[in-house]
Design an enzyme around this catalytic site. Structure first.
Site, PDB file in Angstrom:
ATOM      1  N   LYS A 113      -1.075  -0.767  -4.428  1.00  0.00           N
ATOM      2  CA  LYS A 113      -2.251  -0.140  -4.141  1.00  0.00           C
ATOM      3  C   LYS A 113      -1.958   1.349  -3.709  1.00  0.00           C
ATOM      4  CE  LYS A 113      -4.618   0.005   0.307  1.00  0.00           C
ATOM      5  NZ  LYS A 113      -5.547  -0.854   1.181  1.00  0.00           N
TER       6      LYS A 113
ATOM      7  N   ASP B  52     -13.976  -1.546   2.854  1.00  0.00           N
ATOM      8  CA  ASP B  52     -13.038  -1.932   3.749  1.00  0.00           C
ATOM      9  C   ASP B  52     -13.789  -1.355   5.116  1.00  0.00           C
ATOM     10  OD1 ASP B  52     -11.021  -1.691   5.785  1.00  0.00           O
ATOM     11  OD2 ASP B  52      -9.567  -0.735   4.425  1.00  0.00           O
TER      12      ASP B  52
ATOM     13  N   GLU C 256     -11.278   0.888  -3.734  1.00  0.00           N
ATOM     14  CA  GLU C 256     -11.548   0.476  -2.101  1.00  0.00           C
ATOM     15  C   GLU C 256     -12.353   1.731  -1.343  1.00  0.00           C
ATOM     16  OE1 GLU C 256      -7.887  -1.076  -0.276  1.00  0.00           O
ATOM     17  OE2 GLU C 256      -8.887  -0.916   1.700  1.00  0.00           O
TER      18      GLU C 256
ATOM     19  N   GLY D 270      -4.251  -4.447   5.885  1.00  0.00           N
ATOM     20  CA  GLY D 270      -3.216  -4.299   6.926  1.00  0.00           C
ATOM     21  C   GLY D 270      -3.248  -3.027   7.774  1.00  0.00           C
TER      22      GLY D 270
ATOM     23  N   ASP E  12      -6.983   2.951  -2.899  1.00  0.00           N
ATOM     24  CA  ASP E  12      -8.042   3.249  -1.715  1.00  0.00           C
ATOM     25  C   ASP E  12      -8.154   4.411  -1.458  1.00  0.00           C
ATOM     26  OD1 ASP E  12      -8.982   2.813   0.721  1.00  0.00           O
ATOM     27  OD2 ASP E  12      -7.183   1.727   1.642  1.00  0.00           O
TER      28      ASP E  12
ATOM     29  N   LYS F 147     -10.069  -7.284   7.593  1.00  0.00           N
ATOM     30  CA  LYS F 147      -9.002  -7.038   8.343  1.00  0.00           C
ATOM     31  C   LYS F 147      -9.538  -7.340   9.833  1.00  0.00           C
ATOM     32  CE  LYS F 147      -7.543  -2.426   6.909  1.00  0.00           C
ATOM     33  NZ  LYS F 147      -7.994  -1.123   6.728  1.00  0.00           N
TER      34      LYS F 147
ATOM     35  N   SER G   1       0.907  -1.122  -0.103  1.00  0.00           N
ATOM     36  CA  SER G   1       0.151  -0.005   0.073  1.00  0.00           C
ATOM     37  C   SER G   1       0.833   1.324  -0.016  1.00  0.00           C
ATOM     38  CB  SER G   1      -0.596   0.029   1.460  1.00  0.00           C
ATOM     39  OG  SER G   1      -1.714   1.190   1.335  1.00  0.00           O
TER      40      SER G   1
ATOM     41  N   LYS H 186      -3.104   5.115  -2.329  1.00  0.00           N
ATOM     42  CA  LYS H 186      -3.789   5.879  -1.839  1.00  0.00           C
ATOM     43  C   LYS H 186      -4.261   7.002  -2.618  1.00  0.00           C
ATOM     44  CE  LYS H 186      -3.868   3.756   2.195  1.00  0.00           C
ATOM     45  NZ  LYS H 186      -5.094   3.219   2.741  1.00  0.00           N
TER      46      LYS H 186
HETATM   47  O1  SMG Z   1      -0.378  -2.508   6.609  1.00  0.00           O
HETATM   48  O2  SMG Z   1       0.509  -1.949   4.769  1.00  0.00           O
HETATM   49  C1  SMG Z   1      -0.351  -1.796   5.512  1.00  0.00           C
HETATM   50  C2  SMG Z   1      -1.226  -0.541   5.352  1.00  0.00           C
HETATM   51  C3  SMG Z   1      -2.330  -0.804   4.392  1.00  0.00           C
HETATM   52  O3  SMG Z   1      -3.253   0.948   3.440  1.00  0.00           O
HETATM   53  C4  SMG Z   1      -3.561   0.153   4.348  1.00  0.00           C
HETATM   54  N1  SMG Z   1      -4.188   0.241   5.385  1.00  0.00           N
HETATM   55  O4  SMG Z   1      -7.541   1.530   4.731  1.00  0.00           O
HETATM   56  O5  SMG Z   1      -6.516  -0.086   3.889  1.00  0.00           O
HETATM   57  C5  SMG Z   1      -6.635   0.756   4.754  1.00  0.00           C
HETATM   58  C6  SMG Z   1      -5.266   1.280   5.367  1.00  0.00           C
HETATM   59  C7  SMG Z   1      -5.536   1.702   6.685  1.00  0.00           C
HETATM   60  C8  SMG Z   1      -4.259   1.981   7.340  1.00  0.00           C
HETATM   61  S1  SMG Z   1      -4.141   3.462   7.973  1.00  0.00           S
HETATM   62  C9  SMG Z   1      -3.731   3.327   9.580  1.00  0.00           C
HETATM   63 MG    MG Z   2      -8.594   0.456   3.016  1.00  0.00          MG
END
Ligand code: SMG
Ligand code: MG
Length: 372
Positions: A161, A239, A214, A291, A189, A263, A135, A163
Site C-alpha cells: 500500500k 477508512d 483508500e 493498522g 491511501d 480499525k 503500508s 501513501k
Molecule cells: O500500522 O502499518 C501500519 C500503518 C498503516 O497506513 C497505515 N495507517 O490511514 O491507514 C491509515 C494509516 C494511518 C496511520 S497514520 C498514524
Molecule cells: Mg488509511
C-alpha cells in the site's frame, strides 16, 4: 469482573524509519497504554491515537484526559463489568472512540485471560495465520521508494500500500507497479488529501490496476466518494469515514465504498469492529484490518481480528520489525507473508514491563475508585 485500578502509561518508541503520510511525518510513536488490575486478573490495552490531533480529533493527552475524568469513573462504578456491556456503559460519553477502544481492549484481555480464551476464539476467528500487507510512507525520492518497496517484496509481504497525496501519486504508483509486476497486489491511501475536483486526476490511477483507493476525500464527505466510485474503475475503500456499523452500512448502500478498512481504535473497540465485519460480510463487502503502527499489544489483537472470515484482503498487519527494532511484546515475525494468530489466553502476548518503564515519557498515572 470489578476493576481495582487503571494505570495509564505514556511511552515513546523510535520507528525504524520515518513514516510520512499526506498529513505529516512521524519518527517515533508516542503510545498511551492502559493496564487494568481487576479481581480476576490483569489486562493491557493500547490506544491508537497519535501524539497530535493531525490524523484524527483524538490524541494521546486528550485520550488520557477523557479516560481519567469520564470513562474510568464509569468503569469503577459498574457493579459487574463485562466487555460486552462497555458500548452501553460508555454511551454517556460522546465519541472518543480511540479512548474507549483502549479500555475495551484491556477489559477484554483481562476477561479472556481469566477464562483461558484467546482473542481469536472469542472474536470468531477461522484461520490460524493471516495474510499481511505493508503500508509504505511517502518517500523523499522515487528511487528511495522503489528501494523500500523492493525490501518489503523480498521480505514476502503479500500486498503493498502506497501513501499518496497531490504531487506524489501517478508517477510513484506507476513506477512501483512496474517494479512489482502486473499481478502483485497494490493499493493506495490518500488519508483525505484530495477534493472532488481531483476526480478526473484520480481516474488516471486506473491504469495502474490497483486493488483499491483508500479515503481520498474528507472523512465527512461521503457524497464525493460516491461521485468518485461512479467515475473510476478502481474500487473505493473508506477508512477514516467509517466510525460505526451504521455509518458503514449507510456508506455501502449509498455506493461510497465497496471495500471497508476496519480499525478497532477508530470504531470504539474490537466488539464494534466485529459488528462492522458482520454487517459487511452479510452484504458481500470485503473487509481488511487497518493498522495504526501498533505495538505487539494491539498487533496481537488485530491479527486475531484479521482471522475472521470476512477479512479476505491482506491487512496493514505487518511484522514488528517493519516498525520497531524492539517490540513491547514477543515480536511478530513474518513467515511466507503471513503472521501467526496468537492462541494463548487474552491477547496471547506478554507485555515487557521493563520496556514500558524504560520507554516512559511521563511517570505512570494510577487511577483508583474513590470509595466502594
Ligand atoms: O500500522 O502499518 C501500519 C500503518 C498503516 O497506513 C497505515 N495507517 O490511514 O491507514 C491509515 C494509516 C494511518 C496511520 S497514520 C498514524
Ligand atoms: Mg488509511
Amino acid at each position: 469482573m470489578k476493576v481495582d485500578s487503571i494505570t495509564l502509561h505514556r511511552i515513546a518508541m523510535p520507528l525504524v524509519r520515518p513514516f510520512e503520510t499526506s498529513f505529516g511525518r512521524e519518527t517515533e510513536r508516542v503510545v498511551l497504554l492502559v493496564h487494568l488490575v481487576t479481581d480476576v486478573g490483569e489486562g493491557w490495552g493500547e490506544c491508537v491515537a497519535g501524539a497530535t490531533p493531525g490524523y484524527s480529533s483524538e490524541y494521546v493527552e486528550g485520550c488520557a484526559h477523557v479516560i481519567e475524568h469520564h470513562l474510568a469513573p464509569l468503569l469503577f462504578g459498574a457493579p459487574v463489568l463485562r466487555a460486552a456491556d462497555l458500548e452501553r456503559l460508555f454511551a454517556p460519553v460522546v465519541g472518543h472512540r480511540m479512548a474507549k477502544a483502549a479500555l475495551e481492549a484491556a477489559v477484554l484481555d483481562a476477561e479472556l485471560r481469566a477464562s483461558g480464551t484467546s482473542f481469536a476464539r472469542h472474536l470468531g476467528a477461522v484461520r490460524n495465520e493471516v495474510d499481511c500487507g505493508v503500508s509504505v510512507g511517502i518517500s523523499p525520492t522515487i528511487h528511495e521508494l522503489l528501494d523500500e518497496v523492493q525490501g518489503y517484496v523480498d521480505a514476502g509481504y503479500r500486498r503493498i500500500k502506497l501513501k499518496i497525496k497531490p504531487g506524489w501519486d501517478l508517477e510513484p504508483v506507476r513506477r512501483v507497479r512496474e517494479l512489482i509486476g502486473p499481478d502483485a497486489a497494490l493499493q493506495v491511501d490518500a488519508n483525505t488529501a484530495y477534493t472532488r475536483r481531483d476526480i478526473p486526476h484520480l481516474r488516471r490511477l486506473d491504469a495502474s490496476r490497483l486493488l483499491l483507493i483508500e479515503q481520498p476525500f474528507d472523512e465527512e464527505d461521503i457524497a464525493s466518494h460516491v461521485a468518485l466510485a461512479q467515475a473510476i474503475e478502481t474500487p473505493v475503500c473508506l477508512d477514516e469515514s467509517i466510525v460505526s456499523a451504521g455509518v458503514a452500512i449507510d456508506a455501502i448502500e449509498r455506493g461510497a465504498t465497496s471495500i471497508v478498512n476496519v480499525k478497532p481504535g477508530r470504531v470504539g473497540g474490537y466488539l464494534p469492529a466485529v459488528a462492522i465485519h458482520d454487517a459487511c460480510l452479510a452484504r458481500g463487502i470485503p473487509v481488511w484490518c487497518g493498522g495504526m503502527l501498533e505495538t505487539g499489544i494491539g498487533r496481537a489483537m488485530n491479527v486475531a481480528l484479521a482471522a475472521l472470515p470476512g477479512f479476505t484482503l491482506p491487512g496493514d498487519t505487518s511484522a514488528s520489525d517493519r516498525y520497531y527494532a524492539e517490540d513491547l511484546t514477543e515480536p511478530f515475525v513474518l513467515n511466507d507473508g503471513r503472521l501467526a494468530v496468537p492462541t494463548g489466553p487474552g491477547s496471547g502476548v506478554t507485555v515487557r514491563t521493563d520496556l514500558v518503564r524504560a520507554w516512559a515519557v511521563q511517570p505512570p498515572r494510577l487511577l483508583q475508585p474513590r470509595a466502594r
